[in-house]
Design an enzyme around this catalytic site. Structure first.
Site, short mmCIF file in Angstrom:
data_model
loop_
_atom_site.label_atom_id
_atom_site.label_comp_id
_atom_site.label_asym_id
_atom_site.label_seq_id
_atom_site.Cartn_x
_atom_site.Cartn_y
_atom_site.Cartn_z
N ALA A 141 0.80 -1.23 0.00
CA ALA A 141 0.00 0.00 0.00
C ALA A 141 0.83 1.28 0.00
O ALA A 141 0.70 2.12 -0.90
CB ALA A 141 -0.97 -0.05 1.19
N ASN A 179 -6.33 -6.44 4.53
CA ASN A 179 -4.95 -6.83 4.31
C ASN A 179 -4.93 -8.08 3.43
O ASN A 179 -5.97 -8.60 3.04
CB ASN A 179 -4.23 -7.05 5.63
CG ASN A 179 -2.71 -7.07 5.47
OD1 ASN A 179 -2.12 -6.19 4.86
ND2 ASN A 179 -2.09 -8.11 5.99
N LYS A 180 -3.71 -8.55 3.15
CA LYS A 180 -3.56 -9.69 2.25
C LYS A 180 -4.44 -10.86 2.66
O LYS A 180 -4.58 -11.16 3.85
CB LYS A 180 -2.08 -10.12 2.26
CG LYS A 180 -1.71 -11.25 1.34
CD LYS A 180 -2.12 -11.01 -0.10
CE LYS A 180 -1.68 -9.69 -0.61
NZ LYS A 180 -2.40 -9.20 -1.80
N ASP A 237 -3.76 -2.56 3.94
CA ASP A 237 -3.99 -1.81 2.70
C ASP A 237 -5.06 -0.75 2.87
O ASP A 237 -5.12 0.21 2.08
CB ASP A 237 -4.36 -2.78 1.58
CG ASP A 237 -3.19 -3.68 1.27
OD1 ASP A 237 -2.98 -4.66 2.01
OD2 ASP A 237 -2.46 -3.38 0.32
C1 LIG Z 1 2.76 -2.17 4.05
S1 LIG Z 1 1.26 -2.56 3.35
C2 LIG Z 1 1.65 -4.01 2.47
C3 LIG Z 1 0.44 -4.80 2.15
O1 LIG Z 1 0.25 -4.83 0.74
C4 LIG Z 1 0.24 -6.19 0.35
O2 LIG Z 1 -0.59 -6.44 -0.71
P1 LIG Z 1 0.04 -6.50 -2.21
O3 LIG Z 1 1.35 -7.23 -2.11
O4 LIG Z 1 -1.02 -7.25 -3.00
O5 LIG Z 1 0.18 -5.06 -2.65
C5 LIG Z 1 -0.23 -6.89 1.59
O6 LIG Z 1 -1.61 -6.72 1.79
C6 LIG Z 1 0.58 -6.20 2.62
O7 LIG Z 1 0.19 -6.38 3.92
#
Ligand SMILES: CSC[C@H]1O[C@H](OP(=O)(O)O)[C@H](O)[C@@H]1O
Length: 351
Positions: free
Chosen positions: A57, A253-254, A243
């Protein structure tokens, strides 16, 4: 902004602005290859966000801010004093790149506010300064969150983290991994168990890479191995990023984070979310209102470039989930810590 482009990216180099050009570490090829991709056009930055060249994010917000600089420069070249009209198409492309991480929209909104203050002359220098400020403020916020989150940990203990909320997901240092870095430096964390995080494997490919780079003991595990580890009694905290955090403290979140929170509560393990206030969206009442990105099922139907399911197999690929505020013990931001988050407490934090 960097005076010299490193020959090889380090974990703090998710995004670099160098001599009027944006460089992104291509996170799709880590850890096998650590290499930069260079960008001069906002539309290509939007594509890079969508393709997860850069992800996470806050890192998405930083990249988008630099994308607005590129958009402003192109608009002024194309339209001169009519640049404010000409920039709109690229702003739209950046905003449409991914739906869940609110930092993307926060960064674009902040750059738009800067645009509104400018006259019809070339905006490049002013927009560059604003994007660099966003980048540097994010790094400083992560350092502060690291300190505040580490203070919550008695230690020495072991922790589980999910996905990558590290330097590669931010402007540097990391959110969840920022807390890990600060707590490890204080002797409070013995080992980190990193969920591999199917299907994109941010944990295996990015978190393990970051922590090994920093000399922090890390053990990679399958996502489904977290439950039995928690049952073993050695884990004191689950520490994740976010996120988007809704006004009532619900956390997007993920995918897989929600299950970790349920298991952590069952086992009496504390659950910490580390995120800058640019991740808090007070305009969204609860997690039910957070858009959850569904990516191409092919990401799930293959692994390492090999198909792992029968041809024609149907699949679903939501890449985020929502953890209710009631399962979160602490939200750590650069402004302070919210224990047992509620709407009232989030309103006080964001006032
Ligand atoms: C520091 S926030 C990172 C956050 O973003 C990731 O998602 P993605 O890799 O799909 O952009 C994941 O949710 C993380 O926790």
């Amino acid at each position: 902004m960097t005076t010299a482009l490193p020959s090889t990216p380090t974990p703090d180099d998710a995004a670099l602005w160098h001599q009027g050009r944006l460089y992104l570490t291509d996170q799709r090829v880590l850890p096998e290859r650590a290499e930069f991709l260079g960008y001069d056009q906002a539309c290509d930055v939007a594509d890079a966000i969508r393709a997860m060249v850069v992800r996470g994010a806050p890192a998405i917000g930083v990249a988008a801010a630099y994308g607005v600089v590129l958009a402003g420069r192109s608009a002024y070249i194309a339209a001169g004093e009519g640049w404010k009209q000409a920039i709109e198409a690229d702003l739209g492309r950046l905003a449409a790149s991914r739906p869940t991480a609110v930092n993307l929209f926060w960064a674009i909104r902040r750059m738009r506010a800067r645009i509104a203050e400018l006259d019809a002359s070339d905006p490049t220098e002013a927009l560059t300064a604003e994007a660099i400020a966003i980048h540097e403020e994010d790094r400083a916020a992560n350092r502060r969150m690291g300190e505040l989150g580490a203070e919550l940990i008695q230690g020495p203990t072991e922790v589980i983290t999910h996905c990558n909320a590290g330097a590669m997901a931010t402007g540097g240092y990391g959110t969840a991994l920022g807390v890990v870095r600060s707590a490890f430096a204080a002797g409070k964390i013995r080992r980190v168990y990193a969920d591999e995080t199917r299907p994109w494997m941010q944990g295996a490919r990015l978190t393990a890479w970051e922590l090994m780079h920093d000399g922090i003991p890390v053990t990679l595990q399958a996502d489904c191995a977290a439950a039995s580890l928690m049952a073993g009694g050695r884990v004191g905290w689950v520490i994740v990023g976010s996120d988007r955090i809704a006004a009532n403290g619900d956390v997007a979140n993920k995918i897989g984070t929600y299950g970790l929170a349920v298991m952590a509560r069952h086992h009496g393990i504390k659950f910490m979310v580390a995120a800058p206030t640019s991740t808090v969206d007070m305009e969204v009442a609860s997690g039910a209102d957070i858009p959850i990105e569904e990516r191409d099922p092919v990401e799930l139907l293959s692994c390492g470039g090999r198909r792992i399911a029968p041809a024609g197999c149907e699949a679903r690929n939501p890449v985020f989930d929502v953890t209710p505020a009631g399962l979160v013990d602490a939200i750590v931001t650069e402004r302070g810590v919210v224990l047992d988050p509620t709407l009232e407490k989030m309103q006080a934090l964001m006032a």
